[in-house]
Design a protein around this motif. Structure first.
Motif, PDB file in Angstrom:
ATOM      1  N   PHE A   1      67.202  56.857  58.145  1.00  6.86           N
ATOM      2  CA  PHE A   1      66.321  55.798  58.617  1.00  6.86           C
ATOM      3  C   PHE A   1      64.932  56.386  58.903  1.00  6.86           C
ATOM      4  CE2 PHE A   1      70.345  53.740  59.392  1.00  6.86           C
ATOM      5  CZ  PHE A   1      70.075  52.382  59.236  1.00  6.86           C
ATOM      6  N   PRO A   2      63.893  55.551  58.950  1.00  3.16           N
ATOM      7  CA  PRO A   2      62.559  56.059  59.279  1.00  3.16           C
ATOM      8  C   PRO A   2      62.577  56.883  60.565  1.00  3.16           C
ATOM      9  CG  PRO A   2      62.407  53.782  58.556  1.00  3.16           C
ATOM     10  CD  PRO A   2      63.868  54.092  58.685  1.00  3.16           C
ATOM     11  N   GLU A   3      61.889  58.000  60.529  1.00  2.00           N
ATOM     12  CA  GLU A   3      61.960  58.970  61.621  1.00  2.00           C
ATOM     13  C   GLU A   3      61.421  58.442  62.933  1.00  2.00           C
ATOM     14  OE1 GLU A   3      58.032  61.681  61.560  1.00  2.00           O
ATOM     15  OE2 GLU A   3      59.335  62.006  59.829  1.00  2.00           O
ATOM     16  N   ASN A   4      62.039  58.919  64.015  1.00  2.00           N
ATOM     17  CA  ASN A   4      61.579  58.611  65.368  1.00  2.00           C
ATOM     18  C   ASN A   4      61.461  57.106  65.614  1.00  2.00           C
ATOM     19  OD1 ASN A   4      61.310  61.067  66.830  1.00  2.00           O
ATOM     20  ND2 ASN A   4      59.520  61.606  65.620  1.00  2.00           N
ATOM     21  N   THR A   5      62.407  56.353  65.064  1.00  2.00           N
ATOM     22  CA  THR A   5      62.442  54.913  65.288  1.00  2.00           C
ATOM     23  C   THR A   5      63.784  54.538  65.918  1.00  2.00           C
ATOM     24  OG1 THR A   5      63.362  54.421  63.098  1.00  2.00           O
ATOM     25  CG2 THR A   5      60.939  54.461  63.306  1.00  2.00           C
ATOM     26  N   ILE A   6      63.826  53.383  66.541  1.00  2.00           N
ATOM     27  CA  ILE A   6      65.051  52.961  67.212  1.00  2.00           C
ATOM     28  C   ILE A   6      66.234  52.851  66.249  1.00  2.00           C
ATOM     29  CG2 ILE A   6      66.118  50.992  68.400  1.00  2.00           C
ATOM     30  CD1 ILE A   6      63.584  50.846  70.133  1.00  2.00           C
ATOM     31  N   PRO A   7      66.067  52.305  65.033  1.00  2.00           N
ATOM     32  CA  PRO A   7      67.213  52.297  64.109  1.00  2.00           C
ATOM     33  C   PRO A   7      67.764  53.695  63.834  1.00  2.00           C
ATOM     34  CG  PRO A   7      65.529  50.801  63.320  1.00  2.00           C
ATOM     35  CD  PRO A   7      64.925  51.547  64.466  1.00  2.00           C
ATOM     36  N   ALA A   8      66.889  54.688  63.726  1.00  2.00           N
ATOM     37  CA  ALA A   8      67.340  56.063  63.473  1.00  2.00           C
ATOM     38  C   ALA A   8      68.142  56.604  64.647  1.00  2.00           C
ATOM     39  CB  ALA A   8      66.146  56.968  63.196  1.00  2.00           C
ATOM     40  N   PHE A   9      67.719  56.320  65.859  1.00  2.00           N
ATOM     41  CA  PHE A   9      68.434  56.834  67.033  1.00  2.00           C
ATOM     42  C   PHE A   9      69.801  56.170  67.191  1.00  2.00           C
ATOM     43  CE2 PHE A   9      63.906  57.592  68.378  1.00  2.00           C
ATOM     44  CZ  PHE A   9      63.960  58.966  68.238  1.00  2.00           C
ATOM     45  N   LEU A  10      69.873  54.886  66.928  1.00  2.00           N
ATOM     46  CA  LEU A  10      71.168  54.209  67.055  1.00  2.00           C
ATOM     47  C   LEU A  10      72.138  54.673  65.972  1.00  2.00           C
ATOM     48  CD1 LEU A  10      70.146  50.566  68.039  1.00  2.00           C
ATOM     49  CD2 LEU A  10      70.510  52.578  69.487  1.00  2.00           C
ATOM     50  N   PHE A  11      71.642  54.918  64.785  1.00  2.00           N
ATOM     51  CA  PHE A  11      72.486  55.463  63.720  1.00  2.00           C
ATOM     52  C   PHE A  11      73.043  56.823  64.141  1.00  2.00           C
ATOM     53  CE2 PHE A  11      73.068  58.082  59.917  1.00  2.00           C
ATOM     54  CZ  PHE A  11      73.858  57.263  59.116  1.00  2.00           C
ATOM     55  N   ALA A  12      72.184  57.661  64.745  1.00  2.00           N
ATOM     56  CA  ALA A  12      72.631  58.983  65.199  1.00  2.00           C
ATOM     57  C   ALA A  12      73.750  58.862  66.237  1.00  2.00           C
ATOM     58  CB  ALA A  12      71.455  59.765  65.776  1.00  2.00           C
ATOM     59  N   LEU A  13      73.633  57.908  67.141  1.00  2.00           N
ATOM     60  CA  LEU A  13      74.691  57.704  68.128  1.00  2.00           C
ATOM     61  C   LEU A  13      75.990  57.278  67.453  1.00  2.00           C
ATOM     62  CD1 LEU A  13      72.804  55.861  71.024  1.00  2.00           C
ATOM     63  CD2 LEU A  13      73.498  58.260  70.940  1.00  2.00           C
ATOM     64  N   ASP A  14      75.893  56.383  66.490  1.00  2.00           N
ATOM     65  CA  ASP A  14      77.082  55.939  65.774  1.00  2.00           C
ATOM     66  C   ASP A  14      77.781  57.079  65.043  1.00  2.00           C
ATOM     67  OD1 ASP A  14      77.144  53.262  66.450  1.00  2.00           O
ATOM     68  OD2 ASP A  14      75.920  52.613  64.754  1.00  2.00           O
ATOM     69  N   GLU A  15      76.990  58.049  64.593  1.00  2.00           N
ATOM     70  CA  GLU A  15      77.556  59.174  63.844  1.00  2.00           C
ATOM     71  C   GLU A  15      78.017  60.312  64.759  1.00  2.00           C
ATOM     72  OE1 GLU A  15      78.393  59.424  60.744  1.00  2.00           O
ATOM     73  OE2 GLU A  15      77.664  57.427  60.227  1.00  2.00           O
ATOM     74  N   GLY A  16      78.026  60.076  66.063  1.00  2.00           N
ATOM     75  CA  GLY A  16      78.616  61.039  66.985  1.00  2.00           C
ATOM     76  C   GLY A  16      77.697  62.150  67.448  1.00  2.00           C
ATOM     77  N   MET A  17      76.370  61.947  67.356  1.00  2.00           N
ATOM     78  CA  MET A  17      75.453  62.960  67.868  1.00  2.00           C
ATOM     79  C   MET A  17      75.523  63.006  69.393  1.00  2.00           C
ATOM     80  SD  MET A  17      73.970  64.386  65.182  1.00  2.00           S
ATOM     81  CE  MET A  17      75.649  64.291  64.519  1.00  2.00           C
ATOM     82  N   ASN A  18      75.644  64.199  69.946  1.00  2.00           N
ATOM     83  CA  ASN A  18      75.608  64.365  71.405  1.00  2.00           C
ATOM     84  C   ASN A  18      74.208  64.094  71.953  1.00  2.00           C
ATOM     85  OD1 ASN A  18      77.054  67.044  70.141  1.00  2.00           O
ATOM     86  ND2 ASN A  18      78.368  66.009  71.637  1.00  2.00           N
ATOM     87  N   THR A  19      73.205  64.446  71.122  1.00  2.00           N
ATOM     88  CA  THR A  19      71.826  64.492  71.600  1.00  2.00           C
ATOM     89  C   THR A  19      70.890  63.827  70.600  1.00  2.00           C
ATOM     90  OG1 THR A  19      72.249  66.567  72.786  1.00  2.00           O
ATOM     91  CG2 THR A  19      69.949  66.061  72.279  1.00  2.00           C
TER      92      THR A  19
END
Length: 303
Positions: free
Chosen positions: A40-58
């Motif tokens: 997803f486009p960098e440093n955007t809310i869609p990118a952060f939510l995708f990271a959470l869905d994929e199990g990122m701790n941070t």
């Protein structure tokens, strides 16, 4: 109302394209670089939510400052021509970097109207192209906290970079003390300071924070081949994390960091093979543009 509509649209988009996965219970730290720049486009809310869905701790991100002292999530303190659709002017400022619009001279209201998600990115051909703006840090934190709770995910950690350079002082950002203090106060107000690491290539904000806020976890970013010993000597203290460009990592460096009580979390590691090799060396985490690699790595290691 506009912000609420954007948030609801974002949640719908993420839920429709990515299943919720269970984060690992391991102490290994998985960090989504600028959220999930490969997807997803960098440093955007869609990118952060995708990271959470994929199990990122941070969630790893960068913050800059607007003219009205808002903390804006952006890798550069200016609008990057490659990812933002904006007409470039120098605003009457010395354009020493040859880069155009300076976010430090814009109010956040104006920043929020610039689309930084729809242009194609040749470096990340699989990145979804969607209208997206540079969000406020407070909105990223609020959204991530609500999203994690709603989806029964662990409360996220944050790794936030201060984007400062001596030549940028009072041109692309305020004085270091003001810049760092703005960030600390926001993190305190959001009650996430205990779950946040502040990182920088610039040693000055780390030195200031270590002196004024000694309990804050700090990370030194490194991209050159100067020895870790010399970097730490120049910094003047041992930070929580030594975060270097991943090709610089070898077994001696991992051992040195651990002997000094530092974790070592390299950046930006974008293949399954590289992540597995670093894990075998004993690194404490990785920062990646592709959070979905976590599933591939852990599946492969468990086979």
């Amino acid at each position: 109302m506009r912000k609420l509509c954007l948030l609801l649209g974002t949640l719908s988009l993420i839920n429709s394209c990515t299943p919720v996965t269970e984060p690992s219970s391991s102490d290994f730290e998985w960090q989504g670089h600028r959220g999930a720049r490969g997807a997803f486009p960098e440093n955007t809310i869609p990118a952060f939510l995708f990271a959470l869905d994929e199990g990122m701790n941070t969630l790893e991100m960068d913050v800059v400052v607007s003219s009205d002292e808002k903390l804006v999530v952006s890798h550069e303190p200016f609008f990057n021509r490659e990812i933002c659709n904006v007409n470039f002017v120098d605003g009457g400022l010395p354009d020493t970097l040859g880069v155009g619009n300076n976010i430090y001279q814009w109010t956040y209201e104006d920043v929020s109207h610039v689309d930084c998600g729809s242009l194609p990115n040749s470096k990340f051909p699989d990145q979804k192209k969607i209208p997206a703006v540079k969000p406020l840090l407070e909105d990223v934190i609020d959204t991530a906290e609500v999203y994690a709770k709603a989806n029964k995910l662990p409360a996220p950690n944050y790794n936030i970079e201060i984007k400062s350079r001596p030549e940028w002082d009072n041109l692309y950002h305020p004085e270091i003390e003001e810049y760092a203090s703005l960030l600390v106060e926001l993190l305190k107000n959001k009650d996430v300071l205990s779950r946040t690491v502040i990182q920088s290539f610039d040693k000055r904000p780390l030195q200031f924070l270590h002196k004024e806020y000694p309990k804050i976890k700090l990370a030194l970013l490194v991209e050159d081949d100067i020895s870790a010993k010399d970097h730490i000597s120049d910094l003047g203290f041992e930070p929580e994390i030594y975060s270097c460009y991943f090709p610089l990592v070898n077994q001696d460096l991992v051992n040195y960091c651990h002997e000094k009580g530092m974790r070592i979390i390299p950046w930006t590691v974008n293949t399954k093979e590289e992540i597995s090799q670093l894990r075998a060396m004993g690194v404490d985490g990785v920062i990646t543009d592709y959070p979905q690699l976590k599933r591939e790595v852990t599946t492969s290691e468990n086979d």
